[in-house]
Scaffold this active site. Structure first.
Site, short mmCIF file in Angstrom:
data_model
loop_
_atom_site.label_atom_id
_atom_site.label_comp_id
_atom_site.label_asym_id
_atom_site.label_seq_id
_atom_site.Cartn_x
_atom_site.Cartn_y
_atom_site.Cartn_z
CE1 TYR A 294 -4.13 -1.78 0.05
CE2 TYR A 294 -2.84 -3.33 1.33
CZ TYR A 294 -3.96 -3.04 0.59
OH TYR A 294 -4.91 -4.00 0.36
CD GLU A 353 -4.84 -7.55 0.72
OE1 GLU A 353 -4.67 -6.47 1.33
OE2 GLU A 353 -5.22 -8.59 1.26
C1 FCB Z 1 -4.60 -5.20 4.27
C2 FCB Z 1 -5.61 -6.31 4.54
C3 FCB Z 1 -6.91 -6.14 3.82
C4 FCB Z 1 -7.35 -4.71 3.77
C5 FCB Z 1 -6.25 -3.82 3.29
C6 FCB Z 1 -6.62 -2.37 3.15
O1 FCB Z 1 -3.74 -5.10 5.33
O2 FCB Z 1 -5.05 -7.54 4.16
O3 FCB Z 1 -7.86 -6.98 4.43
O4 FCB Z 1 -7.80 -4.32 5.01
O5 FCB Z 1 -5.15 -3.93 4.13
#
Ligand code: FCB
Length: 446
Positions: A294, A353
């Protein structure tokens, strides 16, 4: 037509969600309680008292979710399975109705030509196991192995990618040390016990998977980070090294058979319930590694204490931020992938992710113009393309998330979806970023 945008034709384009964040139906069909049911129903733990009781109601509306994935022409869907649906008390014979739900989901995905990527555990531990100590209790690792065994036996013919745990750093440190996630404990010794038992759970499940003789792949999903020191002062550099150990090396070193980092053993070895043979079980290597990215952390040295025993904190930065107050640093993703691929023998890497929360709202015509999310995705996909061009074995990318959903302690206020969920009707409304991602998948360039 072959792609010309720098991504290979067989690149896995996907979306990710997790069970507690989207399913709802927490009381249905024999599902047991999870630690997130307990935590979210404890006053003061989740913003505005939100819970996952209804969430996106995907338990009933999964077909709508799949229709969205089809519209995107997504190649894969990473979802997680709620352990308490399968084993309401965390042990014993499987609950048929729980298996039935994931059968419906998996079969509908396959019929739509979408690969189901099964995340076995995304934080919703059966409450009964927590009552016996949860991840701080060694038994939990063996219970996870049993649960995983059920999932291999039942779904193994249809699942080509299993991952064991999602972000065990969060389970251990946010759950047992900082107490901001379930089960909300604040004891660093418990957290370090959890670290070891989570790794052991992964290793035991991997052993079981190998024993089945199934030909799919088995991996884990981490949230590794290579923290940048805020200044070139030696103390900040040392703090960044400690943060890198906590967030990344204590997971990857043992998983790749190198044991725990020396400094970690010096500082916290006494907390570790290490038994003979454990490191062999943990250190089998991975078929693939999932990386959730992220933002890049910039850190400074602070005095160590019970909740922050590694003595580092996030420093102020100049970067633009998302609604989570997370910096937007796409180059940080490329740097991280380089470190990971350079330091460990990773054969296949996936960004499992990546995405961003913004305070996006529909306009008067009901359209969500989330240009900030589009720019976020675009810049991070460029970083992926650069990683591939450098020879990093990046094989796929999953947007977090398909849907606006229950963002843990932030409740429904933080919205990561490329699809909006109308809070009153729970109707799915694709945002502009949805159509952007559809174009990316189609190969129109970033
Ligand atoms: C990660 C998680 C996911 C979501 C994102 C924003 O840490 O795995 O479930 O909350 O962040």
């Amino acid at each position: 037509m072959p792609r010309t945008d720098g991504f290979p034709d067989d690149f896995i384009w996907g979306c990710a969600t997790s069970s507690y964040q989207i399913e709802g139906a927490t009381q249905e069909d024999g599902r047991g309680l999870s630690i997130w049911d307990s935590f979210s129903h404890t006053p003061g733990k989740v913003a505005e008292g939100h819970t996952g009781d209804v969430a996106c109601d995907s338990y009933h509306r999964y077909q709508e979710d799949i229709a969205l994935l089809r519209e995107l022409n997504a190649r894969a869907y990473r979802f997680s399975t709620a352990w308490p649906r399968i084993q309401p008390e965390g042990r014993g014979a499987p609950n048929q109705k729980g298996l039935d739900y994931y059968d419906r989901l998996v079969d509908a995905l396959l019929e739509s030509g979408i690969e189901p990527w099964m995340q076995l555990y995304h934080w919703d531990l059966p409450q009964s196991l927590e009552d016996e100590g949860g991840w701080a209790n060694r038994e939990t690792a063996f219970r996870f192995q049993d649960f995983a065994g059920i999932m291999f036996e039942h779904f193994g013919d249809r699942i080509q990618h299993y991952s064991s745990l999602n972000e065990p750093w969060c389970s251990a440190f946010l759950g047992y040390r900082e107490g901001v996630q379930a089960p909300g404990k604040t004891d660093k010794r418990l957290a370090h016990r959890a670290v070891h038992h989570l790794l052991l759970a992964h290793g035991l499940a991997q052993q079981s998977y190998r024993q089945t003789g199934l030909a799919g792949k088995f991996g884990i999903v981490l949230n590794p980070a290579r923290q940048r020191p805020a200044t070139s002062r030696l103390e900040d550099i040392a703090a960044a090294e400690r943060a890198w150990i906590e967030s990344t090396r204590i997971w990857l070193d043992p998983l790749y058979g190198r044991g725990y980092p020396e400094l970690f053993l010096q500082l916290f070895g006494a907390d570790l319930p290490l038994q003979e043979g454990d490191l062999d079980i943990i250190g089998q290597g991975l078929d693939f590694l999932g990386v959730n990215y992220y933002f890049e952390q910039v850190v400074k040295a602070v005095p160590a204490d019970e909740q922050n025993p590694y003595g580092w904190a996030l420093a102020e930065t100049w970067h633009e931020k998302t609604a989570m107050d997370w910096d937007i640093v796409p180059e940080g993703m490329l740097r991280l992938l380089r470190y990971i691929a350079g330091d460990w023998p990773v054969s296949e890497l996936y960004v499992t992710e990546n995405g961003a929360a913004f305070d996006d709202m529909p306009n008067t015509r009901g359209v969500v113009h989330d240009m900030d999310r589009i720019r976020y995705l675009q810049s991070h996909l460029r970083a992926c393309r650069d990683a591939i061009a450098e020879g990093i074995p990046l094989k796929g990318y999953f947007v977090w998330s398909l849907l606006d959903n229950f963002e843990w302690a932030y409740g429904y206020r933080k919205r990561f979806g490329i699809v909006r969920i109308d809070p009153d009707t729970l109707n799915r409304i694709p945002k502009k970023s949805f159509y952007y991602y559809r174009d990316v998948i189609a190969g129109y360039g970033l």
